[in-house]
Scaffold this motif. Structure first.
Motif, PDB file in Angstrom:
ATOM      1  N   ARG A 146     -11.061  -3.636   2.236  1.00 36.23           N
ATOM      2  CA  ARG A 146     -10.864  -2.306   3.644  1.00 36.23           C
ATOM      3  C   ARG A 146      -9.459  -2.251   3.458  1.00 36.23           C
ATOM      4  O   ARG A 146      -9.299  -1.083   4.899  1.00 36.23           O
ATOM      5  N   SER A 147      -8.956  -2.600   3.759  1.00 37.90           N
ATOM      6  CA  SER A 147      -7.204  -2.272   3.569  1.00 37.90           C
ATOM      7  C   SER A 147      -7.123  -1.697   2.678  1.00 37.90           C
ATOM      8  O   SER A 147      -6.152  -1.029   2.838  1.00 37.90           O
ATOM      9  N   ARG A 148      -8.005  -2.151   1.345  1.00 33.12           N
ATOM     10  CA  ARG A 148      -6.771  -2.034   0.018  1.00 33.12           C
ATOM     11  C   ARG A 148      -7.031  -0.083   0.270  1.00 33.12           C
ATOM     12  O   ARG A 148      -6.308   0.653   0.114  1.00 33.12           O
ATOM     13  N   ALA A 149      -8.261  -0.117   1.123  1.00 30.19           N
ATOM     14  CA  ALA A 149      -8.197   1.366   0.846  1.00 30.19           C
ATOM     15  C   ALA A 149      -7.511   2.350   1.849  1.00 30.19           C
ATOM     16  O   ALA A 149      -7.617   3.743   1.900  1.00 30.19           O
ATOM     17  N   ALA A 150      -7.420   1.703   2.735  1.00 32.17           N
ATOM     18  CA  ALA A 150      -6.197   1.881   3.887  1.00 32.17           C
ATOM     19  C   ALA A 150      -5.389   2.584   3.637  1.00 32.17           C
ATOM     20  O   ALA A 150      -4.246   3.830   3.294  1.00 32.17           O
ATOM     21  N   LEU A 151      -4.375   1.702   2.392  1.00 30.86           N
ATOM     22  CA  LEU A 151      -3.361   1.793   2.070  1.00 30.86           C
ATOM     23  C   LEU A 151      -3.161   3.071   1.146  1.00 30.86           C
ATOM     24  O   LEU A 151      -1.558   3.983   1.192  1.00 30.86           O
ATOM     25  N   GLY A 152      -4.432   2.938   0.211  1.00 28.71           N
ATOM     26  CA  GLY A 152      -4.808   4.048  -0.456  1.00 28.71           C
ATOM     27  C   GLY A 152      -4.351   5.411  -0.098  1.00 28.71           C
ATOM     28  O   GLY A 152      -4.093   6.296   0.111  1.00 28.71           O
ATOM     29  N   VAL A 153      -5.240   6.013   1.557  1.00 29.07           N
ATOM     30  CA  VAL A 153      -5.679   6.698   1.766  1.00 29.07           C
ATOM     31  C   VAL A 153      -3.333   7.725   2.833  1.00 29.07           C
ATOM     32  O   VAL A 153      -2.929   8.372   2.562  1.00 29.07           O
ATOM     33  N   ALA A 154      -3.326   6.114   3.338  1.00 24.80           N
ATOM     34  CA  ALA A 154      -1.769   6.268   4.261  1.00 24.80           C
ATOM     35  C   ALA A 154      -0.899   6.839   1.856  1.00 24.80           C
ATOM     36  O   ALA A 154      -0.173   7.455   2.732  1.00 24.80           O
ATOM     37  N   TRP A 155      -0.751   5.923   1.313  1.00 23.87           N
ATOM     38  CA  TRP A 155      -0.001   6.473   0.098  1.00 23.87           C
ATOM     39  C   TRP A 155       0.102   8.078  -0.151  1.00 23.87           C
ATOM     40  O   TRP A 155       0.735   8.659   0.095  1.00 23.87           O
ATOM     41  N   ARG A 156      -1.745   8.561  -0.356  1.00 26.07           N
ATOM     42  CA  ARG A 156      -1.683   9.392  -0.674  1.00 26.07           C
ATOM     43  C   ARG A 156      -1.989  10.607   0.387  1.00 26.07           C
ATOM     44  O   ARG A 156      -1.159  11.877  -0.096  1.00 26.07           O
ATOM     45  N   GLU A 157      -1.614  10.373   1.417  1.00 23.55           N
ATOM     46  CA  GLU A 157      -1.008  11.331   2.326  1.00 23.55           C
ATOM     47  C   GLU A 157       0.173  11.238   2.425  1.00 23.55           C
ATOM     48  O   GLU A 157       0.625  12.499   2.491  1.00 23.55           O
ATOM     49  N   ALA A 158       0.968   9.999   2.281  1.00 29.15           N
ATOM     50  CA  ALA A 158       2.053  10.697   2.007  1.00 29.15           C
ATOM     51  C   ALA A 158       2.865  11.412   0.637  1.00 29.15           C
ATOM     52  O   ALA A 158       3.485  12.552   1.015  1.00 29.15           O
ATOM     53  N   ASN A 159       2.098  11.469   0.130  1.00 23.18           N
ATOM     54  CA  ASN A 159       2.457  12.207  -1.273  1.00 23.18           C
ATOM     55  C   ASN A 159       1.536  13.779  -1.310  1.00 23.18           C
ATOM     56  O   ASN A 159       2.121  14.807  -1.656  1.00 23.18           O
TER      57      ASN A 159
END
Length: 627
Positions: free
Chosen positions: A189-202
């Motif tokens: 779940r945390s890995r998915a949240a990290l992926g979301v945060a990173w994609r939002e930045a990009n």
């Protein structure tokens, strides 16, 4: 003769060892084009040692591009990679590297070394540590989200400041996320949240270009998706090099495509073979029903390639066929084969005969009004490819092998047709070139060109450039080489600045005739200077040459200058390798030379004796009345 990569590397080393690499720089670029992997890296290191000033003096016709390089981490492999890519595209690299980690100062301070160099391109290379150096330990996805948001906000401010300075093009990039960061989180779940945060930045990074015309954002995700390693842990820790040499080399290739586009070297026409290229088999032997397209594994690969070609054509790339075949059989195949993705209307010209292909390419260029070096040639025959390379060195030749599954990769490898923006004029380009064929057929019915032009019904509208025109006018300056009186290149931001300058008079030229609308085909970039009107540049698409459209627009400008109180009109011609045919444009239209002339010459029209406008053109003026 087919030059292998091994032979090309050996010849390049021999040129370097003999001290002839600068003298043979254009030849070296062709050799580099054959190289990949470690050999390409070695070639880049050889080329990066050369003095760009000496290259420019030896080869003054080659465009030079000053490139500022800044970023968060060390970027040691980037300059050699850029040197190789620029040589491949016939460009001279003038690099301005800065200290690593200094990108904020480099971009914000107008007195920085980077700004003082007045680069045409500024590469601000972003890596994952731009964010993770700001993340506390221990951390959670929300910590990364906050750090990423803060970094992106800073980069947005840097882009806005760069945009305001009005110098060159700033290149940013998305930040790849190495697995080692996601793997530090033990729950999915945390890995998915990290992926979301990173994609939002990009996503925010990618959108910077929507708001700032001087910014280009390169997306590194497609490169990483091809299997290119993002980081080497040892180099990242010990050398602060947070992106691998392989990733920087792929990034440099994309920058090379961008530099080619900014210097007016984008290709315009994709010239295709048929047998073994667009379909399998030999049409003359196998017949329409026997060629491979759409069915079976190879047939599906050929169909996939055709679909990519069609996609390019829909965005303004001119498609043409040059094939050793019977024309009637080719037409039948394009019309009747049930699985064919491409049809006759997709092509501006189909040349199918038994003449040498390099001769057909020369005639095709003349027929389309394009230079051969605006062509990309695709053929599965190594013999035909090498013959075209030898006879037309400026033509980009795409190497295909026997497996059609690799055709798409080979065609798209070099971004030959990349543009900052696809305009409505681009999407209509194929139709307009096909309309030109109808005009040529119409011409055959007249005894004189004068009668033909009179019956063609040419109408021209000249009016101030608007914000909506900026992308197309910029594109004209970047892609028009033959009727481009100074060769100056403008980005959309530069054109927009002209529209807001009260002393400037940027004019768009639109044209059409009985066969259809040409769209925005030219621009006159003038400005008022006291009692003078200066023409800084005059551009016209090769599609509408030899119709007196340029004379009609110049005649209106002269009368406009006289009627608004100007004492004279000054025009500048600056010679380039491709605009010699219009060197006499101003003298031919009543201007007298001012000064000694040379490669850059100024001409003056005193406005006392203005010739009548061409009678066969109906001109609509900015005031809305026919002139």
């Amino acid at each position: 003769m087919n030059v292998s990569a091994q032979d090309a590397a050996a010849e390049l080393r021999a040129l370097a060892e003999s001290g002839r690499l600068i003298a043979e720089y254009p030849r070296a670029g062709g050799l580099v084009d054959r190289l990949t992997g470690p050999e390409l890296d070695r070639a880049g290191r050889l080329l990066a040692r050369l003095d760009p000033g000496e290259i420019a003096r030896e080869h003054p016709a080659l465009p030079s591009v000053t490139v500022g390089v800044t970023g968060h981490g060390t970027l040691a492999p980037l300059i050699p990679a850029l040197a190789a890519q620029f040589a491949r595209h016939g460009l001279v690299l003038r690099p301005v590297p800065t200290d690593f980690g200094n990108y904020v100062f480099d971009l914000l301070d107008p007195g920085s070394e980077l700004h003082r160099a007045r680069p045409g391109l500024v590469l601000c290379v972003l890596d994952p540590n731009v964010v993770f150096d700001e993340v506390p330990v221990p951390w959670r996805p929300d910590d990364v989200r906050r750090a990423a948001a803060g970094r992106v906000e800073l980069i947005e401010r840097l882009a806005a400041r760069f945009d305001e300075a009005g110098r060159g093009t700033l290149v940013l990039n998305t930040m790849p996320l190495p697995r080692r960061y996601a793997a530090q989180l033990v729950d999915h779940r945390s890995r998915a949240a990290l992926g979301v945060a990173w994609r939002e930045a990009n996503t925010r990074l990618l959108r910077i270009a929507e708001h700032h015309p001087s910014v280009v954002v390169l997306d590194l995700d497609p490169i990483v998706a091809e299997g290119v390693q993002v980081a080497d842990d040892r180099l990242s820790v010990y050398a602060k090099m947070h992106l691998t040499g392989d990733l920087l080399a792929a990034y440099a290739a994309d920058v090379g495509h961008l530099a080619r586009q900014l210097t007016g070297r984008t290709k315009k026409c994709l010239v295709l073979d048929l047998d073994g290229t667009l379909w399998g088999g030999v049409l003359g032997d196998d017949g329409v029903e026997g060629i491979e397209i759409g069915d079976g594994r190879r047939g599906e690969a050929f169909l996939a390639f055709q679909r990519v070609v069609k996609q390019l054509g829909a965005q303004g790339v001119l498609l043409a066929v040059v094939s050793k075949n019977e024309r009637a059989l080719v037409d039948q195949a394009l019309r009747e084969h049930p699985r064919m993705a491409l049809g006759e209307p997709d092509f501006v010209r189909i040349v199918a005969n038994w003449q040498p292909k390099h001769d057909n390419i020369a005639r095709l260029a003349e027929n389309l009004g394009l230079a051969p070096d605006s062509f990309v040639f695709v053929d599965d025959s190594a013999f035909e490819r090498e013959l075209v390379r030898r006879e037309h060195p400026g033509v980009a030749v795409v190497d295909l092998d026997a497996d059609p599954a690799w055709h798409v990769r080979a065609l798209l490898r070099d971004g030959w047709f990349d543009a900052r923006e696809v305009t409505a004029d681009d999407r209509a380009r194929t139709r307009r070139y096909r309309d030109e064929a109808a005009r040529l057929s119409f011409l055959d019915g007249f005894a004189s060109t004068k009668d033909y032009l009179r019956e063609l019904g040419i109408h021209v509208r000249i009016e101030p450039v608007t914000e909506a025109d900026a992308a197309r006018v910029s594109q004209l300056t970047l892609r028009t080489n033959q009727f481009n009186l100074t060769g100056h290149r403008l980005q959309p931001r530069d054109v927009l600045e002209l529209t807001g300058d009260t002393s400037a008079l940027p004019l768009a030229v639109r044209a059409g005739d009985r066969f259809g609308d040409h769209g925005l085909v030219g621009a006159v970039l003038a400005r008022r200077d006291g009692d003078l009107l200066r023409i800084d540049n005059f551009l016209l698409s090769c599609r509408v040459f030899s119709r007196s459209i340029e004379e009609s627009c110049l005649n209106w400008l002269l009368r406009h200058a006289r009627d608004t109180g100007a004492a004279a009109v000054l025009g500048t011609y600056r010679a380039t390798p491709k605009n010699r045919r219009v060197a006499d444009f101003y003298p031919r239209n009543g201007f007298a030379p001012v000064g000694p002339g040379g490669d850059t010459a100024t001409y003056r029209h005193g406005l006392a004796d203005i010739a009548p406008p061409p009678a066969h053109i109906r001109l609509q003026t900015p005031e809305g009345d026919p002139a």
